[in-house]
Write an enzyme that holds these catalytic residues in place. Structure first.
Site, PDB file in Angstrom:
ATOM      1  N   ARG A 162       0.830  -1.217   0.000  1.00  0.00           N
ATOM      2  CA  ARG A 162       0.000   0.000   0.000  1.00  0.00           C
ATOM      3  C   ARG A 162       0.858   1.258   0.000  1.00  0.00           C
ATOM      4  O   ARG A 162       0.491   2.275  -0.605  1.00  0.00           O
ATOM      5  CB  ARG A 162      -0.947  -0.032   1.201  1.00  0.00           C
ATOM      6  CG  ARG A 162      -2.080  -1.072   1.025  1.00  0.00           C
ATOM      7  CD  ARG A 162      -2.631  -1.500   2.361  1.00  0.00           C
ATOM      8  NE  ARG A 162      -3.835  -2.319   2.271  1.00  0.00           N
ATOM      9  CZ  ARG A 162      -3.860  -3.641   2.074  1.00  0.00           C
ATOM     10  NH1 ARG A 162      -2.729  -4.316   1.897  1.00  0.00           N
ATOM     11  NH2 ARG A 162      -5.009  -4.302   2.038  1.00  0.00           N
TER      12      ARG A 162
ATOM     13  N   GLN B  92      -8.375  -7.370   0.379  1.00  0.00           N
ATOM     14  CA  GLN B  92      -7.866  -7.092  -0.968  1.00  0.00           C
ATOM     15  C   GLN B  92      -8.980  -6.533  -1.843  1.00  0.00           C
ATOM     16  O   GLN B  92      -8.774  -5.575  -2.597  1.00  0.00           O
ATOM     17  CB  GLN B  92      -7.290  -8.363  -1.584  1.00  0.00           C
ATOM     18  CG  GLN B  92      -6.031  -8.838  -0.880  1.00  0.00           C
ATOM     19  CD  GLN B  92      -5.509 -10.146  -1.441  1.00  0.00           C
ATOM     20  OE1 GLN B  92      -6.109 -10.735  -2.345  1.00  0.00           O
ATOM     21  NE2 GLN B  92      -4.393 -10.612  -0.902  1.00  0.00           N
TER      22      GLN B  92
ATOM     23  N   ASP C 179      -3.976 -15.367   7.705  1.00  0.00           N
ATOM     24  CA  ASP C 179      -2.711 -15.935   7.215  1.00  0.00           C
ATOM     25  C   ASP C 179      -1.998 -16.777   8.278  1.00  0.00           C
ATOM     26  O   ASP C 179      -0.935 -17.333   8.013  1.00  0.00           O
ATOM     27  CB  ASP C 179      -1.777 -14.805   6.759  1.00  0.00           C
ATOM     28  CG  ASP C 179      -2.335 -14.095   5.529  1.00  0.00           C
ATOM     29  OD1 ASP C 179      -3.071 -14.742   4.747  1.00  0.00           O
ATOM     30  OD2 ASP C 179      -2.047 -12.897   5.353  1.00  0.00           O
TER      31      ASP C 179
HETATM   32  C1  S3P Z   1      -4.243  -9.072   2.445  1.00  0.00           C
HETATM   33  C2  S3P Z   1      -5.483  -9.591   2.685  1.00  0.00           C
HETATM   34  C3  S3P Z   1      -5.729 -11.023   2.925  1.00  0.00           C
HETATM   35  C4  S3P Z   1      -4.435 -11.760   3.295  1.00  0.00           C
HETATM   36  C5  S3P Z   1      -3.294 -11.385   2.389  1.00  0.00           C
HETATM   37  C6  S3P Z   1      -3.022  -9.901   2.487  1.00  0.00           C
HETATM   38  C7  S3P Z   1      -4.114  -7.630   2.174  1.00  0.00           C
HETATM   39  O1  S3P Z   1      -6.223 -11.592   1.746  1.00  0.00           O
HETATM   40  O2  S3P Z   1      -4.649 -13.149   3.250  1.00  0.00           O
HETATM   41  O3  S3P Z   1      -2.127 -12.087   2.751  1.00  0.00           O
HETATM   42  O4  S3P Z   1      -2.976  -7.114   2.193  1.00  0.00           O
HETATM   43  O5  S3P Z   1      -5.139  -6.982   1.944  1.00  0.00           O
HETATM   44  P1  S3P Z   1      -7.800 -11.575   1.380  1.00  0.00           P
HETATM   45  O6  S3P Z   1      -8.179 -10.181   1.049  1.00  0.00           O
HETATM   46  O7  S3P Z   1      -7.934 -12.496   0.198  1.00  0.00           O
HETATM   47  O8  S3P Z   1      -8.501 -12.090   2.603  1.00  0.00           O
END
Ligand code: S3P
Length: 449
Positions: free
Chosen positions: A27, A170, A320
């Site tokens: 980000r 995400q 995670d």
């Molecule tokens: C993340 C969101 C999670 C996580 C990934 C990092 C992020 O994924 O598992 O390692 O940085 O927004 P999801 O949005 O698929 O839950």
């Protein structure tokens, strides 16, 4: 492929820093690329995933460079200022990189093609494609909405209000990033709140972010087309990386370690909460704030663990961490039931299946029941003595190396390469605390058993 072997070590001791937070690093580069002027980032994770995002930002016209002082400098283009890349954007193993870049591109009138490694090319993109298409982007993807895909961003993007069908930071972030270059208000509603790093960093850059509780869930709204200027950002240590030395210290008798400068955003601390419920001696001290993110030092001492039930509502705050929690559960006394893990099936590998089969290969009773994982520990070290297939999944690799540190027999992994996506120097950091992780000797158990 470089294989590694991990064998029983004595107590872990010392103070340790882990690499910067992966989510925040992605980000920081992306918002730096959208800001005007210069963004200075310290503590950026220089793992593969984030390096891919850095390259993508360069291809989209931002100036991104790492100084000898470890400080990253991003010269941004201003919101709406990204340029069409003259080649394919290859995001490697990074789901976050791919989905967030799609968000950025959705509201820029340019064409780009994204791809990734074999793992990323299997991961679902429809979850971001759908809302971004509603904002006006055109997306052509492979059957099943998989990478490689081509996106043509909207020339006149329209703001949306979108309720997330899956709890995914995400997807939320992709929509908010698209909303930055969209006139009007873009809203994401989350029935189950997920990590809020995008929101906190947007605020750090001076963007107004409104968060409301509604009957449908947490609603986050931004007003599009703000002016954002470069900022200084210090990236906290990644709690998802800290999880590995943390659990290793809990499992190895006599251990006493301190993890310094770790992110303790409440949307990321589900593992700590769960381990404390299991009987872990974990203390959080010296709380402070880095660029709007809560940070602390975490002391961990060896502990006797007992099985617990982890509710599905906690999953987003530790999504995670299930591979390493399952390893902790294998050493605990009794059953640990982890509920609501459907999302684990679409991570870097099918983690639900990989965790269960890896534990079984190490002599641990582990069962999948629908979306739940049940691990039964005997309150003593399991057998170990297996080689685990990494399947391009860094967290499976590190979790099973921790397993080997405290099992009766060594545990090996067939491919250590993926670890560099999130935790470069993992073996060195762990060995610095007292672990014994070394290149596999084909003649030793764990390397071929
Ligand atoms: C993340 C969101 C999670 C996580 C990934 C990092 C992020 O994924 O598992 O390692 O940085 O927004 P999801 O949005 O698929 O839950």
């Amino acid at each position: 492929m470089a294989s590694l072997n991990s064998r029983t070590a004595g107590a872990l001791e010392g103070e340790v820093r882990v690499p910067g937070d992966k989510s925040i690093s992605h980000r920081a580069l992306m918002l730096g690329a959208l800001a005007t002027g210069r963004t200075l980032i310290t503590g950026l994770l220089d793992g593969e995933d984030v390096l891919r995002t850095a390259s993508a930002m360069r291809q989209l016209g931002a100036g991104v460079s790492a100084g000898a002082d470890g400080v990253w400098r991003v010269a941004g283009r201003g919101i709406g200022g990204l340029v069409e890349p003259d080649g394919v954007l290859d995001l490697g193993n990074a789901g976050t990189g791919a989905r967030l870049v799609l968000g950025l591109l959705a509201s820029h009138p340019l064409m780009a093609t994204l791809t990734g490694d074999a793992s990323l090319r299997r991961r679902p993109m429809a979850r971001v494609a759908l809302p971004l298409q509603r904002m006006g982007a055109t997306i052509h993807a492979r059957e099943g909405c998989l990478l490689p895909l081509t996106i043509i961003g909207a020339a006149n993007p329209v703001p949306i209000s979108y309720r997330l069908p899956v709890p995914s930071a995400q997807v939320k972030s992709a929509i908010l990033l698209a909303g930055l270059n969209t006139p009007g208000h873009t809203t994401v509603v989350e029935p189950e709140p997920t990590r809020d790093h995008t929101e906190l960093m947007l605020r750090h850059f001076g963007v107004e972010v409104r968060v409301e509780r509604t009957p449908q869930g947490r609603a986050t709204t931004i007003a599009g087309q703000p002016e954002i200027e470069g900022r200084a950002i210090a990236v906290p240590g990644d709690p998802s990386s800290a999880a590995f030395p943390m659990v290793a210290a809990l499992l190895l008798p006599g251990s006493d370690i301190v993890l310094t400068g770790i992110g303790v955003n409440p949307h990321r601390t589900g593992l700590i909460r769960t381990l404390i419920e299991m009987g872990a001696r974990i203390e959080i001290a010296n709380r402070r704030d880095w660029a709007g993110e809560p940070v602390a030092d975490i002391a961990v001492r060896a502990s006797e663990l007992r099985g617990v039930e982890v509710p599905p509502s906690r999953a987003p705050s530790m999504i995670d961490e299930y591979p390493i929690l399952a390893v902790a559960a294998a050493f605990a006394r009794g059953r640990t039931i982890m509920r609501g893990l459907r999302e684990l099936r679409v991570k870097e590998s099918d983690r639900l299946q990989r965790i269960a089969s890896g534990l079984a290969a190490c002599g641990v009773e582990a069962a999948i029941d629908g979306d739940d994982l049940i691990v039964t520990g005997a309150g003593r070290p399991p057998r170990g003595g297996a080689t685990i297939e990494t399947a391009l999944d860094h967290r499976i690799a590190m979790a099973f190396l921790v397993m080997g540190m405290a099992s009766q027999k060594p545990v090996g992994i067939d491919d250590s390469g993926p670890i560099d996506t999130s935790f470069p120097g993992f073996a060195k950091v762990m060995n610095g605390l007292g672990a014994d992780i070394a290149p596999a000797d084909p003649a030793t158990p764990g390397a071929g058993e």
